[in-house]
Design a protein around this motif. Structure first.
Motif, PDB file in Angstrom:
ATOM      1  N   ARG A  81       0.830  -1.203   0.000  1.00  0.00           N
ATOM      2  CA  ARG A  81       0.000   0.000   0.000  1.00  0.00           C
ATOM      3  C   ARG A  81       0.865   1.254   0.000  1.00  0.00           C
ATOM      4  O   ARG A  81       0.534   2.256  -0.642  1.00  0.00           O
ATOM      5  N   ARG A 135      -6.257  -8.496 -13.357  1.00  0.00           N
ATOM      6  CA  ARG A 135      -6.839  -8.815 -12.053  1.00  0.00           C
ATOM      7  C   ARG A 135      -7.735 -10.046 -12.142  1.00  0.00           C
ATOM      8  O   ARG A 135      -7.711 -10.920 -11.267  1.00  0.00           O
ATOM      9  N   THR A 140      -6.852 -12.000  -6.486  1.00  0.00           N
ATOM     10  CA  THR A 140      -6.719 -10.955  -5.473  1.00  0.00           C
ATOM     11  C   THR A 140      -5.270 -10.600  -5.145  1.00  0.00           C
ATOM     12  O   THR A 140      -5.035  -9.735  -4.306  1.00  0.00           O
ATOM     13  N   VAL A 143      -4.235  -5.931  -5.997  1.00  0.00           N
ATOM     14  CA  VAL A 143      -5.193  -5.187  -5.179  1.00  0.00           C
ATOM     15  C   VAL A 143      -5.558  -3.894  -5.900  1.00  0.00           C
ATOM     16  O   VAL A 143      -4.676  -3.136  -6.295  1.00  0.00           O
ATOM     17  N   ASP A 145      -7.693  -0.913  -4.786  1.00  0.00           N
ATOM     18  CA  ASP A 145      -8.425  -0.278  -3.693  1.00  0.00           C
ATOM     19  C   ASP A 145      -9.086   0.979  -4.256  1.00  0.00           C
ATOM     20  O   ASP A 145      -8.444   2.021  -4.399  1.00  0.00           O
ATOM     21  N   GLU A 146     -10.346   0.849  -4.592  1.00  0.00           N
ATOM     22  CA  GLU A 146     -11.037   1.938  -5.263  1.00  0.00           C
ATOM     23  C   GLU A 146     -11.481   2.993  -4.260  1.00  0.00           C
ATOM     24  O   GLU A 146     -12.141   2.693  -3.266  1.00  0.00           O
ATOM     25  N   ARG A 148     -13.410   6.354  -2.757  1.00  0.00           N
ATOM     26  CA  ARG A 148     -14.813   6.746  -2.717  1.00  0.00           C
ATOM     27  C   ARG A 148     -14.927   8.270  -2.837  1.00  0.00           C
ATOM     28  O   ARG A 148     -14.009   8.998  -2.459  1.00  0.00           O
ATOM     29  N   ASP A 153      -7.666   5.989  -6.545  1.00  0.00           N
ATOM     30  CA  ASP A 153      -7.550   4.551  -6.324  1.00  0.00           C
ATOM     31  C   ASP A 153      -6.085   4.187  -6.091  1.00  0.00           C
ATOM     32  O   ASP A 153      -5.180   4.870  -6.578  1.00  0.00           O
ATOM     33  N   SER A 154      -5.887   3.103  -5.367  1.00  0.00           N
ATOM     34  CA  SER A 154      -4.539   2.589  -5.132  1.00  0.00           C
ATOM     35  C   SER A 154      -4.439   1.186  -5.718  1.00  0.00           C
ATOM     36  O   SER A 154      -5.342   0.366  -5.531  1.00  0.00           O
ATOM     37  N   GLU A 158       0.339  -7.764  -4.046  1.00  0.00           N
ATOM     38  CA  GLU A 158       0.738  -8.186  -2.702  1.00  0.00           C
ATOM     39  C   GLU A 158       2.148  -8.773  -2.732  1.00  0.00           C
ATOM     40  O   GLU A 158       2.445  -9.656  -3.535  1.00  0.00           O
TER      41      GLU A 158
END
Length: 236
Positions: A81, A135, A140, A143, A145-146, A148, A153-154, A158
């Motif tokens: 992340r 994807r 998974t 990743v 990460d959408e 809001r 987004d990120s 992993e």
């Protein structure tokens, strides 16, 4: 219209137009409940089988541009992340990031598939469908990460899944009906991708997104080479 909506419409059409009010019995409803249950069961089974086929490598192999995106994320060390690639919600930032990854992936694909149409790769790599193609096939381990409410987004792979992702990409590059990608050809494509990504590093660094390190890149190059050779040997 949803399946439930179609069932409701069919039920309403079957009712008499001469009455102001209608009572729908549980027997009438049970017909549609069974129909919907069968439909969703079949859909779920088809989706599960599709995912298993993708992960087992029995379906169509990963497209080369989508594989290039995965390789570019790994080379850039977008494996946490903290080092995630940011997909900005709007221009001009979004276009800068798309362009920074477009050239490396284009160079990668040009080596592995020189006869394809260059228009097959959209400049909207990070915000387009190819990221989701990767994807969908890798699962998974990638990743997305959408954000809001118009947040960014990120996107990252992993770190614990790096070896698995490398293995899946290597496996898909040596199977299917297209020309098999050998280790030497892959290394050439990999080096071209790295060269272009380093050229784009200034643009990425402007957003704090340039994380490539030569030592890690060399290790990744050797890992891909090893896995490609292993899959080629297993398939002969």
């Amino acid at each position: 219209m949803t399946p439930e909506g179609r069932c409701a419409l069919e039920l309403l059409k079957s009712l008499s137009a001469d009455q102001e009010a209608h009572y729908v019995t549980t027997t009438q409803l049970s017909i549609y409940e069974r129909r919907l249950a069968r439909l969703y069961r079949d859909w779920s089974r088809h989706r599960l089988n599709s995912v298993l086929a993708l992960l087992e490598g029995t379906n169509k192999p990963l497209q080369i541009p989508a594989a290039g995106i995965v390789v570019a994320l790994l080379v850039n060390r977008s494996t946490s992340r903290d080092r995630a690639l940011i997909r900005f919600a709007a221009d001009p930032e979004r276009s800068v990031i798309n362009k920074a990854f477009f050239s490396p992936v284009q160079a990668f694909a040009d080596v592995l598939s020189p006869n394809r149409r260059r228009s097959d790769i959209s400049e909207q790599l990070i915000s387009g469908w190819m990221l989701y193609e990767a994807r969908r096939r890798i699962g998974t381990a990638i990743v997305i990460d959408e954000g809001r409410d118009n947040e960014h987004d990120s996107i990252w792979i992993e770190a614990d899944s790096e070896a698995l992702v490398v293995d899946l990409v290597a496996r898909d590059l040596v199977r299917g009906h297209r020309t098999r990608v050998g280790p030497d050809l892959f290394v050439e494509a990999f080096d071209r991708l790295v060269h272009e990504l380093r050229r784009a590093s200034r643009a990425l660094a402007g957003f704090g997104l340039a994380h490539e390190r030569p030592r890690d890149t060399q290790r990744l190059r050797q890992l891909f080479d090893h896995q490609l050779r292993r899959h080629i040997e297993a398939s002969t």
